[in-house]
Design a protein around this motif. Structure first.
Motif, PDB file in Angstrom:
ATOM      1  N   LEU A   1       0.830  -1.199   0.000  1.00 29.95           N
ATOM      2  CA  LEU A   1       0.000   0.000   0.000  1.00 29.95           C
ATOM      3  C   LEU A   1       0.870   1.256   0.000  1.00 29.95           C
ATOM      4  O   LEU A   1       0.553   2.225  -0.666  1.00 29.95           O
ATOM      5  N   ARG A   2       1.962   1.205   0.730  1.00 34.68           N
ATOM      6  CA  ARG A   2       2.844   2.365   0.788  1.00 34.68           C
ATOM      7  C   ARG A   2       3.464   2.629  -0.584  1.00 34.68           C
ATOM      8  O   ARG A   2       3.621   3.781  -0.993  1.00 34.68           O
ATOM      9  N   CYS A   3       3.781   1.593  -1.317  1.00 33.67           N
ATOM     10  CA  CYS A   3       4.362   1.735  -2.651  1.00 33.67           C
ATOM     11  C   CYS A   3       3.374   2.398  -3.604  1.00 33.67           C
ATOM     12  O   CYS A   3       3.754   3.237  -4.426  1.00 33.67           O
ATOM     13  N   ILE A   4       2.094   2.048  -3.475  1.00 32.35           N
ATOM     14  CA  ILE A   4       1.059   2.641  -4.321  1.00 32.35           C
ATOM     15  C   ILE A   4       0.934   4.136  -4.024  1.00 32.35           C
ATOM     16  O   ILE A   4       0.828   4.957  -4.943  1.00 32.35           O
ATOM     17  N   CYS A   5       0.960   4.505  -2.755  1.00 31.55           N
ATOM     18  CA  CYS A   5       0.861   5.916  -2.385  1.00 31.55           C
ATOM     19  C   CYS A   5       2.056   6.704  -2.881  1.00 31.55           C
ATOM     20  O   CYS A   5       1.909   7.834  -3.367  1.00 31.55           O
ATOM     21  N   VAL A   6       3.243   6.131  -2.770  1.00 31.03           N
ATOM     22  CA  VAL A   6       4.441   6.813  -3.243  1.00 31.03           C
ATOM     23  C   VAL A   6       4.361   7.016  -4.752  1.00 31.03           C
ATOM     24  O   VAL A   6       4.669   8.095  -5.262  1.00 31.03           O
ATOM     25  N   ASN A   7       3.928   5.984  -5.473  1.00 28.90           N
ATOM     26  CA  ASN A   7       3.796   6.107  -6.925  1.00 28.90           C
ATOM     27  C   ASN A   7       2.743   7.143  -7.296  1.00 28.90           C
ATOM     28  O   ASN A   7       2.922   7.894  -8.256  1.00 28.90           O
ATOM     29  N   LEU A   8       1.659   7.197  -6.573  1.00 30.30           N
ATOM     30  CA  LEU A   8       0.606   8.164  -6.849  1.00 30.30           C
ATOM     31  C   LEU A   8       1.113   9.589  -6.653  1.00 30.30           C
ATOM     32  O   LEU A   8       0.939  10.449  -7.527  1.00 30.30           O
ATOM     33  N   TYR A   9       1.756   9.854  -5.526  1.00 29.98           N
ATOM     34  CA  TYR A   9       2.265  11.192  -5.274  1.00 29.98           C
ATOM     35  C   TYR A   9       3.375  11.572  -6.250  1.00 29.98           C
ATOM     36  O   TYR A   9       3.492  12.729  -6.655  1.00 29.98           O
ATOM     37  N   PHE A  10       4.179  10.610  -6.643  1.00 25.55           N
ATOM     38  CA  PHE A  10       5.213  10.863  -7.643  1.00 25.55           C
ATOM     39  C   PHE A  10       4.579  11.250  -8.978  1.00 25.55           C
ATOM     40  O   PHE A  10       5.007  12.209  -9.625  1.00 25.55           O
ATOM     41  N   ALA A  11       3.544  10.521  -9.383  1.00 26.95           N
ATOM     42  CA  ALA A  11       2.863  10.825 -10.638  1.00 26.95           C
ATOM     43  C   ALA A  11       2.194  12.199 -10.584  1.00 26.95           C
ATOM     44  O   ALA A  11       2.236  12.957 -11.557  1.00 26.95           O
ATOM     45  N   VAL A  12       1.583  12.533  -9.456  1.00 20.36           N
ATOM     46  CA  VAL A  12       0.950  13.844  -9.310  1.00 20.36           C
ATOM     47  C   VAL A  12       2.005  14.942  -9.381  1.00 20.36           C
ATOM     48  O   VAL A  12       1.817  15.962 -10.057  1.00 20.36           O
ATOM     49  N   PHE A  13       3.123  14.744  -8.701  1.00 19.32           N
ATOM     50  CA  PHE A  13       4.192  15.737  -8.722  1.00 19.32           C
ATOM     51  C   PHE A  13       4.746  15.923 -10.130  1.00 19.32           C
ATOM     52  O   PHE A  13       4.934  17.059 -10.589  1.00 19.32           O
ATOM     53  N   ILE A  14       4.994  14.843 -10.829  1.00 22.92           N
ATOM     54  CA  ILE A  14       5.515  14.930 -12.198  1.00 22.92           C
ATOM     55  C   ILE A  14       4.490  15.602 -13.111  1.00 22.92           C
ATOM     56  O   ILE A  14       4.851  16.432 -13.955  1.00 22.92           O
ATOM     57  N   GLY A  15       3.206  15.281 -12.940  1.00 24.48           N
ATOM     58  CA  GLY A  15       2.159  15.910 -13.752  1.00 24.48           C
ATOM     59  C   GLY A  15       2.084  17.407 -13.533  1.00 24.48           C
ATOM     60  O   GLY A  15       1.971  18.180 -14.488  1.00 24.48           O
ATOM     61  N   ILE A  16       2.158  17.833 -12.280  1.00 27.00           N
ATOM     62  CA  ILE A  16       2.125  19.270 -11.976  1.00 27.00           C
ATOM     63  C   ILE A  16       3.368  19.952 -12.540  1.00 27.00           C
ATOM     64  O   ILE A  16       3.289  21.054 -13.101  1.00 27.00           O
ATOM     65  N   TYR A  17       4.504  19.310 -12.430  1.00 26.97           N
ATOM     66  CA  TYR A  17       5.742  19.886 -12.969  1.00 26.97           C
ATOM     67  C   TYR A  17       5.675  20.042 -14.484  1.00 26.97           C
ATOM     68  O   TYR A  17       6.052  21.080 -15.028  1.00 26.97           O
ATOM     69  N   VAL A  18       5.174  19.020 -15.168  1.00 34.50           N
ATOM     70  CA  VAL A  18       5.059  19.081 -16.630  1.00 34.50           C
ATOM     71  C   VAL A  18       4.075  20.175 -17.043  1.00 34.50           C
ATOM     72  O   VAL A  18       4.343  20.944 -17.974  1.00 34.50           O
ATOM     73  N   LEU A  19       2.942  20.282 -16.356  1.00 38.14           N
ATOM     74  CA  LEU A  19       1.982  21.338 -16.669  1.00 38.14           C
ATOM     75  C   LEU A  19       2.582  22.723 -16.423  1.00 38.14           C
ATOM     76  O   LEU A  19       2.342  23.655 -17.190  1.00 38.14           O
ATOM     77  N   TRP A  20       3.343  22.865 -15.363  1.00 34.42           N
ATOM     78  CA  TRP A  20       3.967  24.154 -15.066  1.00 34.42           C
ATOM     79  C   TRP A  20       4.961  24.535 -16.154  1.00 34.42           C
ATOM     80  O   TRP A  20       4.989  25.674 -16.620  1.00 34.42           O
ATOM     81  N   LYS A  21       5.800  23.578 -16.583  1.00 34.56           N
ATOM     82  CA  LYS A  21       6.770  23.857 -17.641  1.00 34.56           C
ATOM     83  C   LYS A  21       6.061  24.145 -18.962  1.00 34.56           C
ATOM     84  O   LYS A  21       6.482  25.010 -19.726  1.00 34.56           O
ATOM     85  N   LEU A  22       4.989  23.427 -19.237  1.00 39.81           N
ATOM     86  CA  LEU A  22       4.208  23.671 -20.449  1.00 39.81           C
ATOM     87  C   LEU A  22       3.611  25.075 -20.420  1.00 39.81           C
ATOM     88  O   LEU A  22       3.613  25.781 -21.429  1.00 39.81           O
ATOM     89  N   LEU A  23       3.141  25.485 -19.262  1.00 35.45           N
ATOM     90  CA  LEU A  23       2.583  26.827 -19.125  1.00 35.45           C
ATOM     91  C   LEU A  23       3.658  27.890 -19.321  1.00 35.45           C
ATOM     92  O   LEU A  23       3.407  28.922 -19.945  1.00 35.45           O
ATOM     93  N   LEU A  24       4.865  27.643 -18.830  1.00 42.02           N
ATOM     94  CA  LEU A  24       5.940  28.608 -19.008  1.00 42.02           C
ATOM     95  C   LEU A  24       6.400  28.692 -20.458  1.00 42.02           C
ATOM     96  O   LEU A  24       6.757  29.760 -20.946  1.00 42.02           O
ATOM     97  N   VAL A  25       6.384  27.567 -21.166  1.00 39.43           N
ATOM     98  CA  VAL A  25       6.858  27.548 -22.551  1.00 39.43           C
ATOM     99  C   VAL A  25       5.803  28.101 -23.504  1.00 39.43           C
ATOM    100  O   VAL A  25       6.080  28.967 -24.320  1.00 39.43           O
ATOM    101  N   LEU A  26       4.587  27.594 -23.405  1.00 40.76           N
ATOM    102  CA  LEU A  26       3.542  27.984 -24.345  1.00 40.76           C
ATOM    103  C   LEU A  26       2.709  29.154 -23.872  1.00 40.76           C
ATOM    104  O   LEU A  26       1.889  29.676 -24.618  1.00 40.76           O
ATOM    105  N   GLY A  27       2.863  29.523 -22.636  1.00 42.22           N
ATOM    106  CA  GLY A  27       2.122  30.658 -22.109  1.00 42.22           C
ATOM    107  C   GLY A  27       0.644  30.360 -21.943  1.00 42.22           C
ATOM    108  O   GLY A  27       0.237  29.220 -21.724  1.00 42.22           O
ATOM    109  N   PRO A  28      -0.154  31.369 -22.084  1.00 39.86           N
ATOM    110  CA  PRO A  28      -1.585  31.200 -21.818  1.00 39.86           C
ATOM    111  C   PRO A  28      -2.336  30.425 -22.898  1.00 39.86           C
ATOM    112  O   PRO A  28      -3.517  30.150 -22.756  1.00 39.86           O
TER     113      PRO A  28
END
Length: 106
Positions: A1-28
């Motif tokens: 169960l702990r492994c699933i939670c770690v993977n979930l939070y890792f995926a959420v963090f990576i998703g937010i990071y990718v969206l943030w970089k996409l927003l910085l590159v492509l703008g609004p």
């Protein structure tokens, strides 16, 4: 169960990071991609050849409530993120969503 939670939070963090970089590159312009929530419904209606599968009230309320974040962040000059305003982009986005809602009303 702990492994699933770690993977979930890792995926959420990576998703937010990718969206943030996409927003910085492509703008609004990522606004059109992130808020194109009616396109899958339009495609489904075309595939099934269905007319008016959703009620008018549902479409209007859903569109209006989902429009608040872009309207605030891109239209209000004193937003808390201190982003610049883009009135032309906001107008194009409003026309885009009005066209999508019009297609759903057909």
């Amino acid at each position: 169960l702990r492994c699933i939670c770690v993977n979930l939070y890792f995926a959420v963090f990576i998703g937010i990071y990718v969206l943030w970089k996409l927003l910085l590159v492509l703008g609004p312009f990522t606004l059109f991609v992130m808020y194109s929530f009616w396109i899958p419904q339009v495609v489904s209606n075309v595939k099934r050849n269905s007319k008016k599968p959703l009620q008018l009230q549902f479409i209007l309320v859903n569109t209006i409530t989902r429009a608040f974040p872009p309207l605030y962040f891109l239209g209000c000059p004193f937003n808390f993120m201190q982003w610049p305003t883009y009135p032309r982009l906001l107008g194009a986005w409003a026309v885009f969503h009005a066209a999508l809602c019009g297609v759903l009303f057909l």
